[in-house]
Design a protein around this motif. Structure first.
Motif, PDB file in Angstrom:
ATOM      1  N   PRO A 193       0.817  -1.219   0.000  1.00 52.67           N
ATOM      2  CA  PRO A 193       0.000   0.000   0.000  1.00 52.67           C
ATOM      3  C   PRO A 193       0.850   1.269   0.000  1.00 52.67           C
ATOM      4  CG  PRO A 193      -0.210  -1.162   2.098  1.00 52.67           C
ATOM      5  CD  PRO A 193       0.628  -2.024   1.206  1.00 52.67           C
ATOM      6  N   CYS A 194       0.410   2.254  -0.771  1.00 48.01           N
ATOM      7  CA  CYS A 194       1.053   3.572  -0.786  1.00 48.01           C
ATOM      8  C   CYS A 194       0.977   4.165   0.624  1.00 48.01           C
ATOM      9  CB  CYS A 194       0.327   4.475  -1.782  1.00 48.01           C
ATOM     10  SG  CYS A 194       0.796   6.209  -1.674  1.00 48.01           S
ATOM     11  N   ALA A 195       2.093   4.723   1.068  1.00 46.44           N
ATOM     12  CA  ALA A 195       2.162   5.246   2.434  1.00 46.44           C
ATOM     13  C   ALA A 195       1.228   6.442   2.630  1.00 46.44           C
ATOM     14  CB  ALA A 195       3.589   5.643   2.769  1.00 46.44           C
ATOM     15  N   ARG A 196       0.820   7.095   1.526  1.00 43.62           N
ATOM     16  CA  ARG A 196      -0.049   8.272   1.675  1.00 43.62           C
ATOM     17  C   ARG A 196      -1.515   7.975   1.397  1.00 43.62           C
ATOM     18  NH1 ARG A 196       3.492  12.442  -1.699  1.00 43.62           N
ATOM     19  NH2 ARG A 196       5.359  12.463  -0.377  1.00 43.62           N
ATOM     20  N   CYS A 197      -1.797   7.265   0.294  1.00 42.43           N
ATOM     21  CA  CYS A 197      -3.212   7.081  -0.078  1.00 42.43           C
ATOM     22  C   CYS A 197      -3.685   5.644   0.130  1.00 42.43           C
ATOM     23  CB  CYS A 197      -3.437   7.503  -1.528  1.00 42.43           C
ATOM     24  SG  CYS A 197      -2.719   6.377  -2.733  1.00 42.43           S
ATOM     25  N   LEU A 198      -2.778   4.740   0.493  1.00 38.98           N
ATOM     26  CA  LEU A 198      -3.096   3.340   0.809  1.00 38.98           C
ATOM     27  C   LEU A 198      -3.502   2.498  -0.402  1.00 38.98           C
ATOM     28  CD1 LEU A 198      -5.080   3.842   4.154  1.00 38.98           C
ATOM     29  CD2 LEU A 198      -2.618   3.533   3.838  1.00 38.98           C
ATOM     30  N   LEU A 206       5.458   4.830  -2.290  1.00 40.90           N
ATOM     31  CA  LEU A 206       4.498   5.831  -2.739  1.00 40.90           C
ATOM     32  C   LEU A 206       4.013   5.454  -4.135  1.00 40.90           C
ATOM     33  CD1 LEU A 206       6.191   9.209  -1.705  1.00 40.90           C
ATOM     34  CD2 LEU A 206       4.307   8.038  -0.561  1.00 40.90           C
ATOM     35  N   CYS A 207       2.711   5.687  -4.405  1.00 39.11           N
ATOM     36  CA  CYS A 207       2.181   5.373  -5.740  1.00 39.11           C
ATOM     37  C   CYS A 207       2.757   6.335  -6.759  1.00 39.11           C
ATOM     38  CB  CYS A 207       0.659   5.398  -5.743  1.00 39.11           C
ATOM     39  SG  CYS A 207      -0.065   6.993  -5.343  1.00 39.11           S
ATOM     40  N   SER A 208       3.063   7.561  -6.320  1.00 39.64           N
ATOM     41  CA  SER A 208       3.793   8.508  -7.161  1.00 39.64           C
ATOM     42  C   SER A 208       4.371   9.568  -6.234  1.00 39.64           C
ATOM     43  CB  SER A 208       2.884   9.147  -8.214  1.00 39.64           C
ATOM     44  OG  SER A 208       2.312  10.335  -7.727  1.00 39.64           O
ATOM     45  N   ASN A 223       4.164  12.622  -6.302  1.00 40.92           N
ATOM     46  CA  ASN A 223       3.246  13.713  -5.932  1.00 40.92           C
ATOM     47  C   ASN A 223       1.871  13.200  -5.520  1.00 40.92           C
ATOM     48  OD1 ASN A 223       2.613  12.987  -8.512  1.00 40.92           O
ATOM     49  ND2 ASN A 223       3.494  14.833  -9.434  1.00 40.92           N
ATOM     50  N   CYS A 224       1.846  12.019  -4.923  1.00 43.35           N
ATOM     51  CA  CYS A 224       0.588  11.492  -4.383  1.00 43.35           C
ATOM     52  C   CYS A 224       0.040  12.485  -3.371  1.00 43.35           C
ATOM     53  CB  CYS A 224       0.827  10.141  -3.708  1.00 43.35           C
ATOM     54  SG  CYS A 224      -0.599   9.556  -2.774  1.00 43.35           S
ATOM     55  N   LYS A 225      -1.247  12.802  -3.514  1.00 44.50           N
ATOM     56  CA  LYS A 225      -1.844  13.809  -2.621  1.00 44.50           C
ATOM     57  C   LYS A 225      -2.374  13.184  -1.334  1.00 44.50           C
ATOM     58  CE  LYS A 225      -3.310  16.885  -6.386  1.00 44.50           C
ATOM     59  NZ  LYS A 225      -3.778  16.102  -7.565  1.00 44.50           N
ATOM     60  N   LEU A 229      -7.447  11.922  -2.496  1.00 48.01           N
ATOM     61  CA  LEU A 229      -7.347  13.241  -3.126  1.00 48.01           C
ATOM     62  C   LEU A 229      -6.702  13.190  -4.506  1.00 48.01           C
ATOM     63  CD1 LEU A 229      -6.371  15.240   0.084  1.00 48.01           C
ATOM     64  CD2 LEU A 229      -8.625  15.106  -1.009  1.00 48.01           C
ATOM     65  N   ASN A 230      -6.174  11.990  -4.890  1.00 44.07           N
ATOM     66  CA  ASN A 230      -5.674  11.839  -6.260  1.00 44.07           C
ATOM     67  C   ASN A 230      -6.839  11.701  -7.230  1.00 44.07           C
ATOM     68  OD1 ASN A 230      -2.869  11.636  -5.466  1.00 44.07           O
ATOM     69  ND2 ASN A 230      -3.385   9.610  -4.674  1.00 44.07           N
ATOM     70  N   ARG A 231      -7.989  11.267  -6.718  1.00 43.43           N
ATOM     71  CA  ARG A 231      -9.130  11.018  -7.592  1.00 43.43           C
ATOM     72  C   ARG A 231     -10.053  12.222  -7.671  1.00 43.43           C
ATOM     73  NH1 ARG A 231     -10.413   5.628  -5.123  1.00 43.43           N
ATOM     74  NH2 ARG A 231      -8.769   4.236  -5.852  1.00 43.43           N
TER      75      ARG A 231
END
Ligand code: ZN
Ligand code: ZN
Length: 175
Positions: A67-72, A130-132, A134-136, A146-148
Motif C-alpha cells: 500500500p502507498c504510504a499516503r493514499c493506501l 508511494l504510488c507517485s 506527488n501522491c496527494k 485526493l488523487n481522484r
C-alpha cells in the motif's frame, strides 16, 4: 518447496543447478501481509563445499502489492532478489540463534525455498512506498483519495470541536 541437501552429500566440490517454483502467495514482514503480485521460478546453484557446508547462490524476481504510504492504494513493487548464503549443517539450531544468524529456511537437511525468498525479501523491503512522488494522499477527515478528486473539507471549518468553542465564544459575547 523443499530441496533436500542430502542429495548433494556425495557430490563433493560440485554444484547442482535448481530451477524451482515459488509457492509463496502472501509475504508477512511480521506486522503486515503483502500479496505476491507475480513471481518467476527461483534459480539456484548449490555447491557442496564439503564437511556439511553448502553455498547457495542464485536469483529470482517477484513483485508484491504494497500500500502507498499516503493514499493506501496498492502499488506493485518489483524485486530482484539475489541469494548468496552459506549453509552450515553442522550448526545446531541453538548455535544459529546465538549467532543471530537464524536461517529459518534451513530445516534439518532441507532448504525451504519460500523461507529463503522471504528472508531475502525482508532485507529488501522498502521503508516506504508511494504510488507517485506527488501522491496527494487521503483527506484525514472524510477519507477521500485526493488523487481522484477534491473534497470540500478544506472549505469547511477546521474541526467540528472548534466550531463548538466558537459558539461558546459567541454566546459569551452576546451575554
Ligand atoms: Zn498514493
Ligand atoms: Zn475531506
Amino acid at each position: 518447496m523443499l530441496i533436500d541437501l542430502s542429495e548433494l552429500f556425495f557430490i563433493k566440490g560440485k554444484a547442482k543447478e535448481y530451477t524451482v517454483p515459488l509457492e509463496l502467495e502472501i509475504f508477512c514482514d511480521g506486522m503486515n501481509d503483502y500479496k505476491v503480485a507475480d513471481r518467476e521460478l527461483v534459480r539456484l546453484v548449490i555447491t557442496n563445499q564439503g564437511d556439511r557446508v553448502f553455498a547457495v547462490t542464485g536469483e529470482t524476481r517477484l513483485s508484491l502489492w504494497i500500500p502507498c504510504a499516503r493514499c493506501l492504494e496498492p502499488v506493485k513493487v518489483p524485486f530482484l532478489l539475489e541469494f548468496d548464503q552459506e549453509l552450515d549443517l553442522n550448526l545446531t539450531d541453538e548455535a544459529r540463534m546465538a549467532d543471530l544468524n537464524e536461517q529459518f529456511y534451513l530445516n534439518g537437511c532441507s532448504l525451504d525455498i519460500d523461507q529463503l525468498v522471504s528472508s531475502e525479501l525482508m532485507l529488501n523491503l522498502p521503508m516506504r512506498v508511494l504510488c507517485s512522488d506527488n501522491c496527494k494522499g487521503i483527506c484525514n477527515r472524510c477519507g477521500t483519495n485526493l488523487n481522484r478528486g477534491a473534497c470540500d473539507c478544506a472549505g469547511k471549518s477546521l474541526d467540528p470541536r472548534m466550531s463548538v468553542i466558537q459558539d461558546i465564544f459567541k454566546q459569551l459575547k452576546e451575554v
